[in-house]
Design an enzyme around this catalytic site. Sequence first.
Site, PDB file in Angstrom:
ATOM      1  N   ASP A 127       0.896  -1.078   0.085  1.00  0.00           N
ATOM      2  CA  ASP A 127       0.081   0.193  -0.019  1.00  0.00           C
ATOM      3  C   ASP A 127       1.067   1.015  -0.102  1.00  0.00           C
ATOM      4  O   ASP A 127       1.671   1.507   0.892  1.00  0.00           O
ATOM      5  CB  ASP A 127      -0.869  -0.076   1.257  1.00  0.00           C
ATOM      6  CG  ASP A 127      -1.737   1.263   1.294  1.00  0.00           C
ATOM      7  OD1 ASP A 127      -2.420   1.281   0.390  1.00  0.00           O
ATOM      8  OD2 ASP A 127      -1.777   1.781   2.215  1.00  0.00           O
ATOM      9  N   THR A 132      -2.731   6.019  -3.989  1.00  0.00           N
ATOM     10  CA  THR A 132      -1.526   6.818  -3.506  1.00  0.00           C
ATOM     11  C   THR A 132      -0.225   6.310  -4.262  1.00  0.00           C
ATOM     12  O   THR A 132       0.642   7.140  -4.516  1.00  0.00           O
ATOM     13  CB  THR A 132      -1.213   6.320  -2.136  1.00  0.00           C
ATOM     14  OG1 THR A 132      -1.254   5.075  -1.794  1.00  0.00           O
ATOM     15  CG2 THR A 132      -2.401   7.003  -1.113  1.00  0.00           C
ATOM     16  N   THR A 133      -0.121   5.168  -4.776  1.00  0.00           N
ATOM     17  CA  THR A 133       1.035   4.524  -5.656  1.00  0.00           C
ATOM     18  C   THR A 133       1.149   5.506  -6.970  1.00  0.00           C
ATOM     19  O   THR A 133       1.993   6.028  -7.292  1.00  0.00           O
ATOM     20  CB  THR A 133       1.010   3.218  -5.762  1.00  0.00           C
ATOM     21  OG1 THR A 133       0.613   2.396  -4.412  1.00  0.00           O
ATOM     22  CG2 THR A 133       2.169   2.789  -6.339  1.00  0.00           C
ATOM     23  N   ASP A 185      -9.199   0.764   1.900  1.00  0.00           N
ATOM     24  CA  ASP A 185      -8.852   1.443   0.302  1.00  0.00           C
ATOM     25  C   ASP A 185     -10.190   1.095  -0.590  1.00  0.00           C
ATOM     26  O   ASP A 185     -10.741   2.039  -1.058  1.00  0.00           O
ATOM     27  CB  ASP A 185      -7.711   0.841  -0.343  1.00  0.00           C
ATOM     28  CG  ASP A 185      -6.519   1.447  -0.072  1.00  0.00           C
ATOM     29  OD1 ASP A 185      -6.530   2.274   0.794  1.00  0.00           O
ATOM     30  OD2 ASP A 185      -5.459   1.352  -0.640  1.00  0.00           O
TER      31      ASP A 185
HETATM   32  N1  LIG Z   1      -6.946  -6.719 -13.026  1.00  0.00           N
HETATM   33  C1  LIG Z   1      -6.188  -5.482 -13.505  1.00  0.00           C
HETATM   34  N2  LIG Z   1      -5.443  -5.693 -14.483  1.00  0.00           N
HETATM   35  C2  LIG Z   1      -4.644  -4.558 -14.579  1.00  0.00           C
HETATM   36  N3  LIG Z   1      -4.391  -3.555 -13.904  1.00  0.00           N
HETATM   37  C3  LIG Z   1      -5.443  -3.411 -12.852  1.00  0.00           C
HETATM   38  C4  LIG Z   1      -6.301  -4.459 -12.427  1.00  0.00           C
HETATM   39  N4  LIG Z   1      -6.862  -4.092 -11.484  1.00  0.00           N
HETATM   40  C5  LIG Z   1      -6.366  -2.766 -10.949  1.00  0.00           C
HETATM   41  N5  LIG Z   1      -5.587  -2.309 -12.023  1.00  0.00           N
HETATM   42  C6  LIG Z   1      -5.000  -1.109 -11.879  1.00  0.00           C
HETATM   43  O1  LIG Z   1      -3.835  -1.123 -10.813  1.00  0.00           O
HETATM   44  C7  LIG Z   1      -3.576   0.185 -10.414  1.00  0.00           C
HETATM   45  C8  LIG Z   1      -3.719   0.624  -9.190  1.00  0.00           C
HETATM   46  O2  LIG Z   1      -2.852  -0.280  -8.400  1.00  0.00           O
HETATM   47  P1  LIG Z   1      -2.608  -0.136  -6.886  1.00  0.00           P
HETATM   48  O3  LIG Z   1      -3.903  -0.314  -6.103  1.00  0.00           O
HETATM   49  O4  LIG Z   1      -1.439  -0.882  -6.576  1.00  0.00           O
HETATM   50  O5  LIG Z   1      -1.901   1.394  -6.949  1.00  0.00           O
HETATM   51  P2  LIG Z   1      -2.981   2.605  -6.256  1.00  0.00           P
HETATM   52  O6  LIG Z   1      -4.288   2.293  -6.185  1.00  0.00           O
HETATM   53  O7  LIG Z   1      -2.170   3.769  -7.512  1.00  0.00           O
HETATM   54  O8  LIG Z   1      -2.281   3.099  -4.841  1.00  0.00           O
HETATM   55  P3  LIG Z   1      -2.578   2.370  -3.516  1.00  0.00           P
HETATM   56  O9  LIG Z   1      -3.831   1.080  -3.713  1.00  0.00           O
HETATM   57  O10 LIG Z   1      -1.407   1.849  -3.058  1.00  0.00           O
HETATM   58  O11 LIG Z   1      -3.493   3.555  -2.552  1.00  0.00           O
HETATM   59  C9  LIG Z   1      -4.635   1.248 -11.305  1.00  0.00           C
HETATM   60  O12 LIG Z   1      -4.175   1.886 -12.550  1.00  0.00           O
HETATM   61  C10 LIG Z   1      -5.699   0.199 -11.701  1.00  0.00           C
HETATM   62  O13 LIG Z   1      -6.512   0.367 -12.850  1.00  0.00           O
HETATM   63 MG   LIG Z   2      -5.005   0.823  -5.171  1.00  0.00          MG
END
Ligand SMILES: Nc1ncnc2c1ncn2[C@@H]1O[C@H](COP(=O)(O)OP(=O)(O)OP(=O)(O)O)[C@@H](O)[C@H]1O
Ligand SMILES: [Mg+2]
Length: 588
Positions: free
Chosen positions: A62, A95-96, A384
């Site tokens: 996260d 956030t990432t 989240d």
């Molecule tokens: N099944 C999937 N295939 C491809 N990409 C996906 C899938 N599910 C989610 N994503 C993508 O992954 C990304 C989000 O990744 P992640 O949740 O690790 O990071 P974040 O939401 O930016 O940060 P955090 O969750 O750490 O606050 C988004 O761009 C989302 O569209």
């Molecule tokens: Mg996320």
Amino acid sequence: MKQAGEANPLLDKSEKEIHRIIQDSNITVAKSFADLVRSSLGPLGAHKIIIDEDGFIIVTRDGRTIFENICVDHPIEGMMLELAKVQDEVAGDGTTSVVILAGELLSRAKELLMTGLHPSNIVKGYTMAMQEAILILNELAMPLSSQDKHSLLPVARTSLNSKILAGYRDTFADMVVDAVLRSKDAKNIYFQSSTGGSIRDIFLFNGMIIENRTLVPHMQNTVENPKILLLNAKLKLYDVKRKLGGAVDLILEAGQITKMHMAEFAIFSEIAEMINRLGVNAVLNSRKMDPVAMDFFRKAGIFAVRNLPSENLMRISELTGGRIVSDIDEVREEDLGHAKSIREEQIGDHRFILIEKEDSPVVTVMIRGGTKQMVDEVRRTLNDAIQTTIHTLEDRSILPGGGAVEVEVAARLRHFAYTIRSKEQLAVLAFADALESIPRILATNSGMDMVSTIISLKHEHSAGRISAGINAEEGKIVDTLEQGIIEPLGMKRQVIQGATMTAIMILRVDDFIPRKDLKKRGEDLTKEDIKVALKAEKDVEEAYREAVRLFGRKNVRDMIKVYGWESVPRVLNRWYGREVYKPLSPSS
Ligand SMILES: Nc1ncnc2c1ncn2[C@@H]1O[C@H](COP(=O)(O)OP(=O)(O)OP(=O)(O)O)[C@@H](O)[C@H]1O
Ligand SMILES: [Mg+2]
């Protein structure tokens, strides 16, 4: 060898260049900060293990948790951390992505600076690109088909996808959407956790779960349809004494124990009378109750809890509609709280009080897991997903995920860029490239070939398939909308706005300005430090230490790499506005 004070061509023209060094170095700091989480983005992103001084570990991917737990010793890192926090608070997710995007915008700005573009052109171009990108996002956004469970499930699933619960995605997406639809507001959703047990034991409870226990073993431990008295009153012998003035002391002194019991009896018979009159069968007290009180409630068959933290009592008051009273004499029927049931239960390694209420928006997610680290990460993940789902419900607009929206916005931004005749065109193009870093990283983290994936994605989008994106688990390009890989518009908007504003702010920093009041600036220094800092003659190590304290280790190291040690006293003197450090010759 040059002597101190002798003209140094490098230093003479350094005013502007020192600004550039600081700017470059700030970008490097921000970029390395963002690089920390590159590999954690998306469903197949990597975990990080964070170890603190005492050897405790946190296993997480996260973004905010990683940032919050790393050492931040540079003001620019502080700004990036703030960016992640704001993203989390405003959107609950992303956030990432936001930190990665800020890092990418900055590293592209660095390239533009190297080609001679002025920072103000970049700032202007990035601002134009951000505004255009938001317009494009709004155009691409689709209304949520309805506000029912079916429409929200894909949003919860996409958020859960990238986290520890991915393997149980459907079960937990169900739980998240149930919690959100019931409570409608994050403040009504509580988390409780207990180690012992596994992820499969996690459950959603209608009402509140509080870590505590009833007074004594074998006390009544489930009450259906309780009438709950919420108390903020000490029930101790001390109170009996107070009630009877000095009488109890006299009684005790005289050793007339029986009379003391009678005194207790006087107080508790008052309580008993009230309890009988109002039909109270549960007493939740935020203060102490002594063994006499405990025994009294046990015999009366009343469910009693003591020492409840006041904030818990207040929440129970909201949940049950009861009023917190501090004087037993004043309790009225309408002060009592109501629920479906109240019970004490052992869950995992701890004991809890469960207050169930079916017609209330308050719910509790009871998190279970083998270790504290596991429990904590699950909690962050569910939080989240809950936040994302709540925001979707508020926004009612969704976008295709899996990098689809970034590719589409980038393509449209490039068209927009070519309509600009000024130098800002270059910054808008750089902005589009930075956005595409999200699908590029998603592809890399999913084990796909990055270059061919991006080429195919661009091809799909140029053919009008705007929801073509990555399915990380399948390692394929898919229609993300069809596969339910979707994200809320508000979250994406916040990612783009937050990242751009922070990148712009960092680009604008080209110097560190001393505060007027020297004394204040030295607040965290000892008197000895200040004396040392103000001493005119210093050796280079002292100057280095001082520079590190003021500008951050990374900046100073970069400065030395480019300009050598002699730039250190020079920069410090600029900081103080007078010659505090003797200039060093280049060979020192
Ligand atoms: N099944 C999937 N295939 C491809 N990409 C996906 C899938 N599910 C989610 N994503 C993508 O992954 C990304 C989000 O990744 P992640 O949740 O690790 O990071 P974040 O939401 O930016 O940060 P955090 O969750 O750490 O606050 C988004 O761009 C989302 O569209
Ligand atoms: Mg996320």
